[in-house]
Design a protein around this motif. Sequence first.
Motif, PDB file in Angstrom:
ATOM      1  N   PHE A  22       1.123  -1.142   0.410  1.00 34.24           N
ATOM      2  CA  PHE A  22      -0.254  -0.421   0.042  1.00 34.24           C
ATOM      3  C   PHE A  22       1.268   1.717  -0.011  1.00 34.24           C
ATOM      4  O   PHE A  22       0.551   2.328   0.420  1.00 34.24           O
ATOM      5  CB  PHE A  22      -1.210   0.060   1.129  1.00 34.24           C
ATOM      6  N   GLY A  23       2.401   1.305  -0.164  1.00 33.81           N
ATOM      7  CA  GLY A  23       3.008   2.237   0.351  1.00 33.81           C
ATOM      8  C   GLY A  23       3.043   3.350  -1.446  1.00 33.81           C
ATOM      9  O   GLY A  23       3.181   4.867  -0.708  1.00 33.81           O
ATOM     10  N   LYS A  24       2.065   3.041  -2.261  1.00 33.94           N
ATOM     11  CA  LYS A  24       1.864   3.756  -3.514  1.00 33.94           C
ATOM     12  C   LYS A  24       0.378   4.864  -2.553  1.00 33.94           C
ATOM     13  O   LYS A  24       0.083   5.953  -3.538  1.00 33.94           O
ATOM     14  CB  LYS A  24       1.396   3.364  -4.423  1.00 33.94           C
ATOM     15  N   THR A  25      -0.152   4.799  -1.183  1.00 34.91           N
ATOM     16  CA  THR A  25      -1.319   5.347  -1.379  1.00 34.91           C
ATOM     17  C   THR A  25      -0.280   6.065   0.243  1.00 34.91           C
ATOM     18  O   THR A  25      -1.701   6.891   0.221  1.00 34.91           O
ATOM     19  CB  THR A  25      -2.443   4.255  -0.358  1.00 34.91           C
ATOM     20  N   PRO A  38      -3.139  10.780   0.149  1.00 39.37           N
ATOM     21  CA  PRO A  38      -3.576  11.830  -1.145  1.00 39.37           C
ATOM     22  C   PRO A  38      -5.251  11.821  -1.732  1.00 39.37           C
ATOM     23  O   PRO A  38      -5.390  12.442  -2.086  1.00 39.37           O
ATOM     24  CB  PRO A  38      -2.535  11.852  -2.810  1.00 39.37           C
ATOM     25  N   ASN A  39      -5.390  10.368  -1.736  1.00 42.59           N
ATOM     26  CA  ASN A  39      -6.285  10.101  -1.811  1.00 42.59           C
ATOM     27  C   ASN A  39      -7.114   8.953  -1.858  1.00 42.59           C
ATOM     28  O   ASN A  39      -8.742   8.244  -1.872  1.00 42.59           O
ATOM     29  CB  ASN A  39      -6.573   8.682  -3.972  1.00 42.59           C
ATOM     30  N   GLY A  40      -6.857   9.240  -0.228  1.00 45.33           N
ATOM     31  CA  GLY A  40      -7.908   8.774   1.272  1.00 45.33           C
ATOM     32  C   GLY A  40      -7.158   7.749   1.076  1.00 45.33           C
ATOM     33  O   GLY A  40      -6.702   6.992   0.441  1.00 45.33           O
ATOM     34  N   PRO A  41      -7.787   6.912   2.389  1.00 45.46           N
ATOM     35  CA  PRO A  41      -7.061   5.929   3.119  1.00 45.46           C
ATOM     36  C   PRO A  41      -7.602   5.004   2.709  1.00 45.46           C
ATOM     37  O   PRO A  41      -9.211   4.644   2.408  1.00 45.46           O
ATOM     38  CB  PRO A  41      -7.925   6.288   4.774  1.00 45.46           C
ATOM     39  N   PRO A  42      -6.579   3.814   2.677  1.00 47.85           N
ATOM     40  CA  PRO A  42      -7.521   2.720   1.470  1.00 47.85           C
ATOM     41  C   PRO A  42      -7.992   1.555   3.173  1.00 47.85           C
ATOM     42  O   PRO A  42      -7.728   1.966   4.154  1.00 47.85           O
ATOM     43  CB  PRO A  42      -5.694   1.557   1.430  1.00 47.85           C
ATOM     44  N   PHE A  43      -9.113   0.925   2.665  1.00 49.01           N
ATOM     45  CA  PHE A  43     -10.244   0.654   3.403  1.00 49.01           C
ATOM     46  C   PHE A  43      -9.326  -0.157   4.126  1.00 49.01           C
ATOM     47  O   PHE A  43      -8.973  -1.295   3.664  1.00 49.01           O
ATOM     48  CB  PHE A  43     -11.534  -0.448   2.514  1.00 49.01           C
ATOM     49  N   GLY A  44      -9.088  -0.948   5.137  1.00 46.48           N
ATOM     50  CA  GLY A  44      -9.128  -1.738   6.283  1.00 46.48           C
ATOM     51  C   GLY A  44      -7.793  -1.654   6.939  1.00 46.48           C
ATOM     52  O   GLY A  44      -7.366  -2.817   7.269  1.00 46.48           O
ATOM     53  N   VAL A  45      -6.858  -0.709   6.123  1.00 48.57           N
ATOM     54  CA  VAL A  45      -5.611  -1.263   6.425  1.00 48.57           C
ATOM     55  C   VAL A  45      -4.998   0.403   6.456  1.00 48.57           C
ATOM     56  O   VAL A  45      -4.325   0.441   7.558  1.00 48.57           O
ATOM     57  CB  VAL A  45      -5.197  -1.123   5.405  1.00 48.57           C
ATOM     58  N   GLY A  68      -4.945   1.696  10.389  1.00 44.99           N
ATOM     59  CA  GLY A  68      -3.867   1.821  11.373  1.00 44.99           C
ATOM     60  C   GLY A  68      -2.948   1.357  11.080  1.00 44.99           C
ATOM     61  O   GLY A  68      -2.279   1.709  12.066  1.00 44.99           O
ATOM     62  N   GLN A  69      -2.915  -0.490  10.474  1.00 49.09           N
ATOM     63  CA  GLN A  69      -1.709  -0.970  10.043  1.00 49.09           C
ATOM     64  C   GLN A  69      -0.579  -0.154   9.451  1.00 49.09           C
ATOM     65  O   GLN A  69       0.396  -0.145   9.968  1.00 49.09           O
ATOM     66  CB  GLN A  69      -2.115  -2.142   9.150  1.00 49.09           C
ATOM     67  N   ILE A  70      -1.284   0.980   8.969  1.00 49.99           N
ATOM     68  CA  ILE A  70      -0.416   1.993   8.117  1.00 49.99           C
ATOM     69  C   ILE A  70       0.465   2.720   8.979  1.00 49.99           C
ATOM     70  O   ILE A  70       1.122   2.675   8.764  1.00 49.99           O
ATOM     71  CB  ILE A  70      -0.572   2.374   6.984  1.00 49.99           C
ATOM     72  N   LYS A  71      -0.691   3.458   9.473  1.00 53.69           N
ATOM     73  CA  LYS A  71      -0.087   4.177  10.485  1.00 53.69           C
ATOM     74  C   LYS A  71       1.496   3.869  11.852  1.00 53.69           C
ATOM     75  O   LYS A  71       1.832   4.363  11.861  1.00 53.69           O
ATOM     76  CB  LYS A  71      -1.116   4.854  11.203  1.00 53.69           C
ATOM     77  N   ASN A  72       0.310   2.079  12.386  1.00 61.40           N
ATOM     78  CA  ASN A  72       1.255   2.013  13.188  1.00 61.40           C
ATOM     79  C   ASN A  72       2.815   1.456  13.139  1.00 61.40           C
ATOM     80  O   ASN A  72       3.885   2.143  12.818  1.00 61.40           O
ATOM     81  CB  ASN A  72       1.261   0.201  14.092  1.00 61.40           C
ATOM     82  N   GLY A  73       2.687   0.776  11.078  1.00 62.74           N
ATOM     83  CA  GLY A  73       3.966   1.008  10.959  1.00 62.74           C
ATOM     84  C   GLY A  73       5.134   2.015  10.416  1.00 62.74           C
ATOM     85  O   GLY A  73       6.193   1.847  10.942  1.00 62.74           O
ATOM     86  N   MET A  74       4.353   2.829   9.609  1.00 58.57           N
ATOM     87  CA  MET A  74       4.810   4.167  10.052  1.00 58.57           C
ATOM     88  C   MET A  74       5.397   4.975  10.984  1.00 58.57           C
ATOM     89  O   MET A  74       6.640   5.491  10.915  1.00 58.57           O
ATOM     90  CB  MET A  74       4.075   5.058   8.802  1.00 58.57           C
ATOM     91  N   LYS A  75       4.878   4.516  11.727  1.00 56.49           N
ATOM     92  CA  LYS A  75       5.229   5.346  13.735  1.00 56.49           C
ATOM     93  C   LYS A  75       6.615   4.737  13.559  1.00 56.49           C
ATOM     94  O   LYS A  75       7.370   5.186  14.063  1.00 56.49           O
ATOM     95  CB  LYS A  75       3.938   4.887  14.597  1.00 56.49           C
TER      96      LYS A  75
END
Length: 85
Positions: free
Chosen positions: A14-17, A45-52, A54-61
């Motif tokens: 999901f890195g491109k999102t 930029p194009n809206g958050p991907p459905f269902g992931v 929280g996982q993206i934010k936690n991994g990035m943090k």
Amino acid sequence: FAIQMNTSTPDVPFGKTFLARTQIVVVNTGKNTCQMICSVETEFPNGPPFGVTGQIKNGMKKGTMEMFKKISSHIENHDVSQGRC
């Protein structure tokens, strides 16, 4: 001084999102000390991907905190009097 970064990671799932917007501010507090203030924000930029989202934010943090710790350690070990970093 302040450093602002915009980071994209297209090779991760999901890195491109999303983009990571990071800011590091280092403030001289006198007597050979400083304070480092760090922040990170996730932008979809194009809206958050459905269902992931929280996982993206936690991994990035997690990854960003590791970077902040390395930078902090580098600043702590910087000795101007010896001319080394």
